[in-house]
Write an enzyme that holds these catalytic residues in place. Structure first.
Site, PDB file in Angstrom:
ATOM      1  CG  ASP A   3      -1.895   1.140   1.258  1.00 15.29           C
ATOM      2  OD1 ASP A   3      -1.703   2.118   0.498  1.00 15.29           O
ATOM      3  OD2 ASP A   3      -2.860   1.072   2.035  1.00 15.29           O
ATOM      4  CB  SER A  25      -3.753  13.738 -14.890  1.00 14.08           C
ATOM      5  OG  SER A  25      -5.002  14.127 -15.427  1.00 14.08           O
ATOM      6  CE1 TYR A  50      -6.035  10.736 -10.475  1.00  9.72           C
ATOM      7  CE2 TYR A  50      -6.812  12.592 -11.786  1.00  9.72           C
ATOM      8  CZ  TYR A  50      -6.015  11.473 -11.646  1.00  9.72           C
ATOM      9  OH  TYR A  50      -5.169  11.102 -12.673  1.00  9.72           O
ATOM     10  CB  ALA A  88      -6.835  18.307  -4.242  1.00  5.76           C
ATOM     11  CB  SER A  89      -3.981  13.971  -5.214  1.00  6.05           C
ATOM     12  OG  SER A  89      -4.779  13.748  -4.078  1.00  6.05           O
ATOM     13  CE  LYS A  90      -2.517  11.745 -10.742  1.00  2.57           C
ATOM     14  NZ  LYS A  90      -1.295  10.900 -10.662  1.00  2.57           N
TER      15      LYS A  90
END
Length: 340
Positions: A64, A143, A156, A158-160
Site C-alpha cells: 500500500d 494528468s 484526485y 487536488a492530489s495531482k
C-alpha cells in the site's frame, strides 16, 4: 537505447491495472527486471506471469503506497533480489467520483494519502538508493488535471496539482545539487482504464473519462519515452492534454463555466451504476472477487490507439530540422525563380 534498457531494473507502483499495467508490459519486453508494487494478490500474480512470459524477471510485492514503511521495505527487497533500481515509475492512484459535498473527510484524506503521499513515499525510497550512486530516473505519472481541476474529482485533482508542485520543487533541488538523478513528469489525457469500474462513485450513472479517450498503451509509451528522456521536465501526451492546458492558461474562467455546464454529464456513461460494483478506495478491487482487471477498461470502442501529438512530441527535434530545412529549400526555390 533498447540494449541499455535491457539491463535495467524498473519499479512500477500501481502495476496491476490501467496505465501501470500497460507500463509493465512495455518494460517486460525491454527491461531485465520489473518490480510490481500493488495491493491485490490476483492482479499481482497475473501481471507477474505476463512479465515472465515476455522474458523479464518479475518481482510482485503487496504494497500500500500510502504506507511509507511498506514502500521503503519493498525498495530494499527489490535491490536485494533484482539489483540496483534504475527507473522508478509512480503510477498508483485511487479516487472518489462525487461532488465535494458528498465526499467524507476520511475518503478525501485516503485519496490524498495514495495519490500524493504515495508518490512522495515512492520518490523518497528511490532517491535514498539512487543518490549515493548519482544515477537513476523517477517518473511521476500525472494528468492534464494536474493543471485543470474538473467537477466530481476534487480529491484526485487536488492530489495531482500537489504532485505537480512537488515535482517542480524536487527538480529544482536536484539541479541545484548537480545530481545525476533525474525526475520527470508525464501529463496524460483521459485513459480507458478499469478505474471507472472500480472507483468509489456516488454518481447515478457509470463514471467515464472526459472524452476524447485514449488506450492505456498510448499512455504507457509516453511514460517509457519520458524515462528514456528524463532531462525534459515534463512530457505531454495527447492533443486534448495540450488543448486543455493552453485553454486553462489563456481563459480559465471560460473553462470553469464550460465544465460547470457540461462536466457532470460528460463524466457519466448512458448506463446506470451497478450498486454492487467494487470500490478500491480502502481495499483492492480484486481482493474479494479474485478478478484480474488488466490494463483496459470498458470503453474500447470509443478509445484511440495512437496520439499524433505524442508522435510529434517524441520527434520534435527531427521535425524542427525538417521544417527549417523545408523552409530553406522553399526560399531557395523562390529566389531561383526570381533570378530567372
Amino acid at each position: 537505447m533498447r540494449n541499455a534498457a535491457r539491463s535495467q531494473v524498473v519499479v512500477i507502483t500501481g502495476a496491476t491495472g490501467g496505465v501501470g499495467r500497460a507500463v509493465v508490459r512495455e518494460y517486460a519486453r525491454r527491461a531485465r527486471g520489473v518490480a510490481l508494487l500493488a495491493r491485490g494478490r490476483a492482479g499481482l500474480e497475473a501481471t507477474a506471469k505476463e512479465a515472465r512470459t515476455a522474458g523479464c524477471e518479475a518481482l510482485p510485492l503487496e504494497v500500500d503506497v500510502a504506507d511509507e514503511e511498506q514502500v521503503s521495505d519493498a525498495a530494499d527487497e527489490v535491490e536485494e533480489r533484482l539489483g540496483p533500481i534504475d527507473v522508478w515509475v509512480n503510477a498508483a492512484f485511487t479516487s472518489v467520483f462525487a461532488p465535494f459535498s458528498q465526499i467524507a473527510p476520511e475518503e478525501f484524506r485516503r485519496v490524498v494519502e495514495v495519490d500524493l503521499l504515495g508518490f512522495v513515499h515512492g520518490t523518497n525510497a528511490a532517491l535514498e538508493r539512487m543518490r549515493p550512486r548519482d544515477r537513476g530516473t523517477i517518473v511521476q505519472v500525472g494528468s492534464a488535471l494536474a493543471y485543470r481541476g474538473v467537477p466530481l474529482q476534487s480529491a484526485y485533482c487536488a492530489s495531482k496539482h500537489a504532485v505537480q508542485g512537488f515535482h517542480e520543487s524536487l527538480r529544482c533541488e536536484l539541479l541545484h545539487d548537480r545530481s545525476g538523478v533525474r525526475v520527470t513528469m508525464v501529463q496524460l489525457p483521459a485513459v480507458n482504464t478499469p478505474q471507472f469500474s472500480w472507483v468509489l462513485s456516488r454518481l447515478p450513472k457509470h463514471p467515464q473519462p472526459l472524452p476524447p479517450i485514449f488506450q492505456p498503451e498510448v499512455a504507457a509509451r509516453a511514460v517509457v519515452h519520458a524515462a528514456d528522456h528524463p532531462r525534459r521536465r515534463e512530457h505531454w501526451c495527447g492533443g486534448s492534454t495540450v488543448g486543455t492546458l493552453i485553454a486553462n492558461a489563456v481563459a480559465p474562467g471560460v473553462v470553469d463555466r464550460y465544465l460547470a455546464r457540461y462536466g457532470y454529464a460528460a463524466q457519466q456513461a448512458d448506463v446506470f451504476s451497478d450498486p454492487g460494483r467494487p470500490a478500491n478506495l480502502w481495499a483492492p478491487a480484486d481482493g474479494a472477487s479474485g478478478r484480474d482487471y488488466g490494463a483496459r477498461g470498458v470503453f474500447d470502442e470509443r478509445s484511440r490507439n495512437r496520439s499524433w501529438q505524442l508522435w510529434a512530441s517524441q520527434r520534435h527535434g527531427s521535425l524542427a530540422v525538417a521544417v527549417v530545412g523545408g523552409a530553406a529549400l522553399a526560399a531557395a526555390a523562390v529566389s531561383r525563380r526570381r533570378r530567372l
